[in-house]
Design a protein around this motif. Structure first.
Motif, PDB file in Angstrom:
ATOM      1  N   HIS A  88       0.809  -1.222   0.000  1.00 16.47           N
ATOM      2  CA  HIS A  88       0.000   0.000   0.000  1.00 16.47           C
ATOM      3  C   HIS A  88       0.845   1.276   0.000  1.00 16.47           C
ATOM      4  O   HIS A  88       0.435   2.284  -0.564  1.00 16.47           O
ATOM      5  CB  HIS A  88      -1.034   0.001   1.133  1.00 16.47           C
ATOM      6  CG  HIS A  88      -0.506   0.189   2.518  1.00 16.47           C
ATOM      7  ND1 HIS A  88       0.605  -0.465   2.988  1.00 16.47           N
ATOM      8  CD2 HIS A  88      -0.961   0.958   3.557  1.00 16.47           C
ATOM      9  CE1 HIS A  88       0.808  -0.099   4.256  1.00 16.47           C
ATOM     10  NE2 HIS A  88      -0.121   0.761   4.613  1.00 16.47           N
ATOM     11  N   THR A  89       2.054   1.226   0.583  1.00 19.76           N
ATOM     12  CA  THR A  89       2.886   2.445   0.553  1.00 19.76           C
ATOM     13  C   THR A  89       3.351   2.735  -0.878  1.00 19.76           C
ATOM     14  O   THR A  89       3.409   3.894  -1.289  1.00 19.76           O
ATOM     15  CB  THR A  89       4.110   2.331   1.486  1.00 19.76           C
ATOM     16  OG1 THR A  89       4.881   1.187   1.125  1.00 19.76           O
ATOM     17  CG2 THR A  89       3.690   2.235   2.941  1.00 19.76           C
ATOM     18  N   GLU A  90       3.654   1.681  -1.638  1.00 16.11           N
ATOM     19  CA  GLU A  90       4.055   1.875  -3.045  1.00 16.11           C
ATOM     20  C   GLU A  90       2.875   2.436  -3.849  1.00 16.11           C
ATOM     21  O   GLU A  90       3.038   3.310  -4.694  1.00 16.11           O
ATOM     22  CB  GLU A  90       4.469   0.543  -3.687  1.00 16.11           C
ATOM     23  CG  GLU A  90       5.703  -0.100  -3.097  1.00 16.11           C
ATOM     24  CD  GLU A  90       5.975  -1.444  -3.778  1.00 16.11           C
ATOM     25  OE1 GLU A  90       6.959  -1.526  -4.526  1.00 16.11           O
ATOM     26  OE2 GLU A  90       5.198  -2.393  -3.570  1.00 16.11           O
ATOM     27  N   LYS A 132       2.224   6.020  -3.105  1.00 13.57           N
ATOM     28  CA  LYS A 132       3.234   6.860  -3.767  1.00 13.57           C
ATOM     29  C   LYS A 132       2.899   7.012  -5.256  1.00 13.57           C
ATOM     30  O   LYS A 132       3.032   8.095  -5.814  1.00 13.57           O
ATOM     31  CB  LYS A 132       4.630   6.257  -3.580  1.00 13.57           C
ATOM     32  CG  LYS A 132       5.706   7.145  -4.191  1.00 13.57           C
ATOM     33  CD  LYS A 132       7.049   6.930  -3.594  1.00 13.57           C
ATOM     34  CE  LYS A 132       8.175   7.633  -4.303  1.00 13.57           C
ATOM     35  NZ  LYS A 132       7.863   8.682  -5.246  1.00 13.57           N
ATOM     36  N   PRO A 164       7.658   4.306   1.651  1.00 11.90           N
ATOM     37  CA  PRO A 164       7.069   4.804   2.910  1.00 11.90           C
ATOM     38  C   PRO A 164       7.743   6.079   3.407  1.00 11.90           C
ATOM     39  O   PRO A 164       7.084   6.982   3.930  1.00 11.90           O
ATOM     40  CB  PRO A 164       7.275   3.650   3.902  1.00 11.90           C
ATOM     41  CG  PRO A 164       8.216   2.700   3.260  1.00 11.90           C
ATOM     42  CD  PRO A 164       8.171   2.936   1.783  1.00 11.90           C
ATOM     43  N   LEU A 222       6.539   9.141   1.525  1.00  9.10           N
ATOM     44  CA  LEU A 222       5.200   9.551   1.958  1.00  9.10           C
ATOM     45  C   LEU A 222       5.281  10.369   3.250  1.00  9.10           C
ATOM     46  O   LEU A 222       4.601  11.385   3.399  1.00  9.10           O
ATOM     47  CB  LEU A 222       4.305   8.319   2.171  1.00  9.10           C
ATOM     48  CG  LEU A 222       3.953   7.533   0.903  1.00  9.10           C
ATOM     49  CD1 LEU A 222       3.282   6.222   1.260  1.00  9.10           C
ATOM     50  CD2 LEU A 222       3.039   8.342  -0.014  1.00  9.10           C
ATOM     51  N   GLY A 262       4.507  -0.006   8.565  1.00 10.22           N
ATOM     52  CA  GLY A 262       3.844  -0.312   7.301  1.00 10.22           C
ATOM     53  C   GLY A 262       3.347  -1.741   7.307  1.00 10.22           C
ATOM     54  O   GLY A 262       3.204  -2.362   6.260  1.00 10.22           O
ATOM     55  N   ASP A 266       0.171   3.511  11.256  1.00  6.11           N
ATOM     56  CA  ASP A 266       0.502   3.034   9.918  1.00  6.11           C
ATOM     57  C   ASP A 266       0.625   4.245   8.983  1.00  6.11           C
ATOM     58  O   ASP A 266      -0.018   5.275   9.185  1.00  6.11           O
ATOM     59  CB  ASP A 266      -0.599   2.102   9.407  1.00  6.11           C
ATOM     60  CG  ASP A 266      -0.213   1.430   8.096  1.00  6.11           C
ATOM     61  OD1 ASP A 266       0.441   0.382   8.155  1.00  6.11           O
ATOM     62  OD2 ASP A 266      -0.545   1.970   7.021  1.00  6.11           O
ATOM     63  N   VAL A 267       1.446   4.098   7.955  1.00  8.87           N
ATOM     64  CA  VAL A 267       1.647   5.192   6.993  1.00  8.87           C
ATOM     65  C   VAL A 267       0.315   5.624   6.371  1.00  8.87           C
ATOM     66  O   VAL A 267       0.063   6.817   6.162  1.00  8.87           O
ATOM     67  CB  VAL A 267       2.662   4.761   5.900  1.00  8.87           C
ATOM     68  CG1 VAL A 267       2.757   5.819   4.811  1.00  8.87           C
ATOM     69  CG2 VAL A 267       4.039   4.528   6.521  1.00  8.87           C
TER      70      VAL A 267
END
Length: 263
Positions: free
Chosen positions: A123-125, A128, A166, A169, A227, A252-253
């Motif tokens: 989800h962080t990718e 982004k 991450p 972000l 993350g 969480d991010v």
């Protein structure tokens, strides 16, 4: 007022003859753990905000089999994996996004040899990608200038070399990103990997999650960003063990981004 989240299932999408842009793989933690459910909701709010067409499997989603495999039960892992692959292939899933590095690693690296090949992103990718393409914009909001340290989940960092997304972000929030001495490829496990999440620790002089939390607290952060739902639990317990829950939050991010814009 209870919030209404728009979360369609793949079955509903298919009935309408639609194929979503991404399949959101929620995972066991994100579905059943009360703390991790908040991460799931934060991520869904962001997806809705960015007008991303997504769907979940709902009751058709089963555990990816990561805990079984890591605990040595290859037979159970393959049974779970093959069931999931059958469902995913029936829906012709192409791109999967998940907020759990364990699900991410298993779907991405273990499923292809069993007949399940998909584009899998953490989800962080994905967040982004949304920011880079202009589909999502974030302001610093309440995190401007706050000291945040990021803990690298093992299955995201060392296993899949995702280190920058991450951090990018967090910096987009105008926060002050402070690194622990042990970070990126030298990061220390939170203690929950390899199915350790589901058992008590062996005897020793210190629990790993407490040692890792000490690494984080050394940076004197206001927030420890994670993350991974497992890391979140372990670090939260570590913060409690250090009696710092009044001063330091574990988030969480996705929650940071959702909260920055008060989604």
């Amino acid at each position: 007022m209870s919030e209404v989240l728009n979360v369609p299932t793949m079955a509903e999408m298919m009935a309408q003859g639609k194929q979503p842009e991404v399949l959101f793989w929620v995972g066991c933690a994100g579905s059943f753990d009360d703390r991790a459910k908040k991460i799931t909701k934060a991520f869904v709010r962001i997806l809705n905000r960015a007008n991303v067409s997504f769907a979940v499997l709902g009751t058709e989603e089963s555990c990816t089999g990561d805990p079984a495999k890591r605990a040595g039960n290859e037979f159970l892992f393959q049974m779970q994996a093959l069931m999931n692959i059958e469902v995913l292939n029936a829906y012709e899933a192409k791109k999967i996004v998940t907020a759990c590095p364990h699900c991410f690693n298993t779907l991405k690296n273990e499923y292809p040899e069993l007949g399940g090949t998909y584009e899998v992103v953490h989800h962080t990718e994905f967040l982004k990608q949304l920011l880079d393409s202009g589909r999502l914009t974030i302001e610093g909001g309440q995190f401007k200038g706050k000291k945040i340290t990021f803990h690298d989940p093992c299955y995201l960092g060392r296993a899949n070399n995702v280190y920058e997304a991450p951090r990018d972000l967090i910096q987009k929030l105008d926060a002050e990103l402070v690194e622990m001495k042990r970070s990126r490829a030298n990061g220390l496990c939170c203690g929950a990997g390899g199915a350790q999440m589901f058992k008590e620790p062996e005897n020793g002089n210190k629990d790993i999650n407490v040692a890792r939390t000490e690494d984080a607290l050394e940076t004197q952060p206001e927030i420890i960003a994670a993350g991974c739902p497992f890391c979140n639990t372990m670090l939260t317990d570590g913060v409690k063990a250090k009696e710092k829950e009044g001063a330091v939050k574990v988030m969480d991010v996705a929650e940071l981004i959702a909260n920055a814009d008060d989604l």
